[in-house]
Enzyme design. Structure first.
Site, PDB file in Angstrom:
ATOM      1  N   TYR A  51      62.959 -57.515  10.349  1.00  0.00           N
ATOM      2  CA  TYR A  51      61.889 -56.712   9.737  1.00  0.00           C
ATOM      3  C   TYR A  51      61.757 -56.994   8.229  1.00  0.00           C
ATOM      4  O   TYR A  51      60.822 -56.498   7.596  1.00  0.00           O
ATOM      5  CB  TYR A  51      62.139 -55.206   9.927  1.00  0.00           C
ATOM      6  CG  TYR A  51      62.236 -54.721  11.364  1.00  0.00           C
ATOM      7  CD1 TYR A  51      61.925 -55.552  12.438  1.00  0.00           C
ATOM      8  CD2 TYR A  51      62.641 -53.422  11.643  1.00  0.00           C
ATOM      9  CE1 TYR A  51      62.036 -55.099  13.750  1.00  0.00           C
ATOM     10  CE2 TYR A  51      62.741 -52.962  12.958  1.00  0.00           C
ATOM     11  CZ  TYR A  51      62.444 -53.817  14.001  1.00  0.00           C
ATOM     12  OH  TYR A  51      62.555 -53.359  15.293  1.00  0.00           O
ATOM     13  N   ILE A 230      62.465 -43.602  18.595  1.00  0.00           N
ATOM     14  CA  ILE A 230      62.497 -43.930  17.161  1.00  0.00           C
ATOM     15  C   ILE A 230      61.058 -44.204  16.689  1.00  0.00           C
ATOM     16  O   ILE A 230      60.721 -45.335  16.323  1.00  0.00           O
ATOM     17  CB  ILE A 230      63.434 -45.127  16.867  1.00  0.00           C
ATOM     18  CG1 ILE A 230      63.233 -46.266  17.902  1.00  0.00           C
ATOM     19  CG2 ILE A 230      64.887 -44.708  16.847  1.00  0.00           C
ATOM     20  CD1 ILE A 230      63.951 -47.555  17.532  1.00  0.00           C
ATOM     21  N   SER A 233      55.954 -43.877  11.608  1.00  0.00           N
ATOM     22  CA  SER A 233      54.668 -43.464  11.047  1.00  0.00           C
ATOM     23  C   SER A 233      54.690 -43.628   9.539  1.00  0.00           C
ATOM     24  O   SER A 233      55.697 -43.372   8.881  1.00  0.00           O
ATOM     25  CB  SER A 233      54.351 -42.003  11.391  1.00  0.00           C
ATOM     26  OG  SER A 233      53.110 -41.675  10.789  1.00  0.00           O
ATOM     27  N   ASN A 242      56.448 -35.823  14.667  1.00  0.00           N
ATOM     28  CA  ASN A 242      57.284 -36.657  15.531  1.00  0.00           C
ATOM     29  C   ASN A 242      58.734 -36.172  15.614  1.00  0.00           C
ATOM     30  O   ASN A 242      59.451 -36.511  16.552  1.00  0.00           O
ATOM     31  CB  ASN A 242      57.254 -38.113  15.052  1.00  0.00           C
ATOM     32  CG  ASN A 242      55.868 -38.728  15.166  1.00  0.00           C
ATOM     33  OD1 ASN A 242      54.984 -38.169  15.818  1.00  0.00           O
ATOM     34  ND2 ASN A 242      55.655 -39.865  14.507  1.00  0.00           N
TER      35      ASN A 242
HETATM   36  N1  LIG Z   1      64.313 -53.405  19.501  1.00  0.00           N
HETATM   37  C1  LIG Z   1      63.093 -53.917  19.541  1.00  0.00           C
HETATM   38  O1  LIG Z   1      62.879 -55.010  20.074  1.00  0.00           O
HETATM   39  C2  LIG Z   1      61.967 -53.163  18.941  1.00  0.00           C
HETATM   40  C3  LIG Z   1      60.630 -53.572  19.185  1.00  0.00           C
HETATM   41  C4  LIG Z   1      59.608 -52.825  18.616  1.00  0.00           C
HETATM   42  C5  LIG Z   1      59.901 -51.735  17.816  1.00  0.00           C
HETATM   43  N2  LIG Z   1      61.207 -51.374  17.573  1.00  0.00           N
HETATM   44  C6  LIG Z   1      61.533 -50.192  16.720  1.00  0.00           C
HETATM   45  O2  LIG Z   1      60.902 -49.047  17.298  1.00  0.00           O
HETATM   46  C7  LIG Z   1      60.085 -48.426  16.293  1.00  0.00           C
HETATM   47  C8  LIG Z   1      58.898 -47.726  16.912  1.00  0.00           C
HETATM   48  O3  LIG Z   1      58.090 -48.619  17.611  1.00  0.00           O
HETATM   49  P1  LIG Z   1      56.667 -49.113  17.052  1.00  0.00           P
HETATM   50  O4  LIG Z   1      56.668 -48.985  15.582  1.00  0.00           O
HETATM   51  O5  LIG Z   1      56.392 -50.438  17.630  1.00  0.00           O
HETATM   52  O6  LIG Z   1      55.618 -48.158  17.718  1.00  0.00           O
HETATM   53  P2  LIG Z   1      55.402 -46.562  17.880  1.00  0.00           P
HETATM   54  O7  LIG Z   1      56.400 -45.806  17.097  1.00  0.00           O
HETATM   55  O8  LIG Z   1      55.284 -46.318  19.348  1.00  0.00           O
HETATM   56  O9  LIG Z   1      53.929 -46.367  17.310  1.00  0.00           O
HETATM   57  C9  LIG Z   1      53.637 -46.464  15.961  1.00  0.00           C
HETATM   58  C10 LIG Z   1      52.135 -46.237  15.842  1.00  0.00           C
HETATM   59  O10 LIG Z   1      51.830 -44.883  16.214  1.00  0.00           O
HETATM   60  C11 LIG Z   1      51.123 -44.250  15.142  1.00  0.00           C
HETATM   61  N3  LIG Z   1      51.630 -42.861  15.059  1.00  0.00           N
HETATM   62  C12 LIG Z   1      52.839 -42.444  14.616  1.00  0.00           C
HETATM   63  N4  LIG Z   1      52.972 -41.119  14.712  1.00  0.00           N
HETATM   64  C13 LIG Z   1      51.798 -40.655  15.224  1.00  0.00           C
HETATM   65  C14 LIG Z   1      51.340 -39.366  15.561  1.00  0.00           C
HETATM   66  N5  LIG Z   1      52.104 -38.269  15.392  1.00  0.00           N
HETATM   67  N6  LIG Z   1      50.072 -39.257  16.066  1.00  0.00           N
HETATM   68  C15 LIG Z   1      49.306 -40.348  16.251  1.00  0.00           C
HETATM   69  N7  LIG Z   1      49.698 -41.596  15.964  1.00  0.00           N
HETATM   70  C16 LIG Z   1      50.937 -41.759  15.447  1.00  0.00           C
HETATM   71  C17 LIG Z   1      51.475 -45.038  13.912  1.00  0.00           C
HETATM   72  O11 LIG Z   1      50.439 -44.968  12.976  1.00  0.00           O
HETATM   73  P3  LIG Z   1      50.697 -44.421  11.451  1.00  0.00           P
HETATM   74  O12 LIG Z   1      51.798 -45.230  10.877  1.00  0.00           O
HETATM   75  O13 LIG Z   1      49.372 -44.636  10.817  1.00  0.00           O
HETATM   76  O14 LIG Z   1      51.066 -42.961  11.603  1.00  0.00           O
HETATM   77  C18 LIG Z   1      51.624 -46.455  14.459  1.00  0.00           C
HETATM   78  O15 LIG Z   1      50.341 -47.057  14.587  1.00  0.00           O
HETATM   79  C19 LIG Z   1      59.737 -49.600  15.366  1.00  0.00           C
HETATM   80  O16 LIG Z   1      59.230 -49.164  14.127  1.00  0.00           O
HETATM   81  C20 LIG Z   1      61.040 -50.314  15.289  1.00  0.00           C
HETATM   82  O17 LIG Z   1      61.929 -49.654  14.400  1.00  0.00           O
HETATM   83  C21 LIG Z   1      62.225 -52.064  18.140  1.00  0.00           C
END
Ligand SMILES: NC(=O)c1ccc[n+]([C@@H]2O[C@H](COP(=O)([O-])OP(=O)(O)OC[C@H]3O[C@@H](n4cnc5c(N)ncnc54)[C@H](OP(=O)(O)O)[C@@H]3O)[C@@H](O)[C@H]2O)c1
Length: 276
Positions: A51, A230, A233, A242
């Site tokens: 990242y 996890i 936002s 969240n």
């Molecule tokens: N191990 C792995 O291979 C792997 C892969 C992917 C991700 N990850 C980890 O998992 C974390 C989470 O996954 P992710 O970031 O891909 O996706 P996510 O948390 O499922 O979704 C993030 C999205 O949701 C929006 N959001 C957040 N809170 C919200 C709410 N209360 N209402 C409406 N929309 C909301 C965010 O927009 P805003 O920011 O505009 O609020 C962003 O566009 C990552 O950040 C990373 O740390 C790990």
């Protein structure tokens, strides 16, 4: 401030039931995000070498002013650093970037079966845990067969398997297999990665009935399945939402309705796709 439950791990340590995801945030964004999230009650921050924001995460942790033992950071070995010596070197870079003496949880980011280096990488993680540089070790995007191979070749089960998991991809078999082996399931992409899932009817209906936001329903659904999300936002109001999932409960009917959203993974398939 919200008190987040602590989930026991198979090594005697604990994991915060909801953590803060940091993918796609740069050092500057993540530094202030960590400080602001810590004020809300977040105690777990999820980063990875890949990242390119470990420096900001570490600075945020120090700036939060919280005692080190109350805060957790997860980082991950990237594919290109797999192998025993390579992983030990990569870990030193991670530790230096974070500016922390120890890392709470260190994961193998992807199994990359074609390379066939994940057992050697796992041995390096075991060594790091033995030296105290890492408190808990785990994997991400691993299948049951891959976890069983780690266990049979080293005798050490991961504390955590961090996998894609959300209402469109519930992973019932992998969750059950993890639980049977004492491996805690952590959910990445819990909100469907901002790609429209939150507008789906079962989430909207449960949100209206419970008086919460659809995102809270999605996260609560994961929590009631016995997995730990996890969410990421960039917005402080959403971050608060969240984390605020511990004082309502979805009914069995709501849980089942949300499960009908099952339609498959959004992210890469760890069996075939590679990420370095
Ligand atoms: N191990 C792995 O291979 C792997 C892969 C992917 C991700 N990850 C980890 O998992 C974390 C989470 O996954 P992710 O970031 O891909 O996706 P996510 O948390 O499922 O979704 C993030 C999205 O949701 C929006 N959001 C957040 N809170 C919200 C709410 N209360 N209402 C409406 N929309 C909301 C965010 O927009 P805003 O920011 O505009 O609020 C962003 O566009 C990552 O950040 C990373 O740390 C790990």
């Amino acid at each position: 401030m919200i008190n987040v439950p602590r989930i026991p791990l198979n090594d005697g340590n604990w994991l915060s039931a909801v953590g803060f995801g940091t993918w796609m945030m740069n050092d500057e964004q993540v530094r202030s995000a960590v400080v602001e999230s810590a004020q809300l009650g977040y105690r777990l921050f999820d980063t990875a070498a890949r990242y390119h924001n470990e420096t900001g995460v570490g600075q945020g942790i120090v700036s939060s002013g919280l005692p080190r033992e109350d805060i957790q950071v997860t980082s991950k070995v990237r594919g290109g650093d797999q192998g025993y010596e390579e992983t030990l070197r990569a870990f030193e870079a991670t530790r230096r970037n974070l500016g922390l003496e120890y890392v709470d949880c260190y994961l193998i980011h992807w199994p990359l079966p074609r390379l066939d280096l994940y057992v050697e990488t796992w041995k390096a993680l075991i060594h790091l845990r033995e030296t105290g540089a890492v408190r808990s070790i785990g994997v991400s995007n691993f299948s049951t067969e891959q976890i069983d191979r780690l266990i049979s070749e080293t005798g050490v089960a991961p504390a955590v398997n961090q996998i894609e998991l959300h209402p469109m991809f519930g992973q019932p078999q992998l969750r059950a297999d993890n639980a049977e082996r004492g491996v805690v399931t952590q959910s990445w992409g819990p909100l469907g990665r901002g790609e429209g899932m939150l507008e789906a009817e079962p989430l909207a209906a449960a949100a209206a009935a419970q008086g919460v936001a659809p995102a809270q329903v999605a996260l609560r659904w994961i929590y009631q399945l016995g997995a730990y999300p996890i969410p990421k936002s960039g917005d402080q109001v959403r971050r608060q939402q969240n984390l605020d999932i511990f004082d309502f409960e979805l009914t069995e009917t709501e849980m089942a309705a949300i499960a009908t959203l099952e339609s498959g993974r959004l992210g890469k398939d760890p069996a075939v796709d590679e990420e370095f």
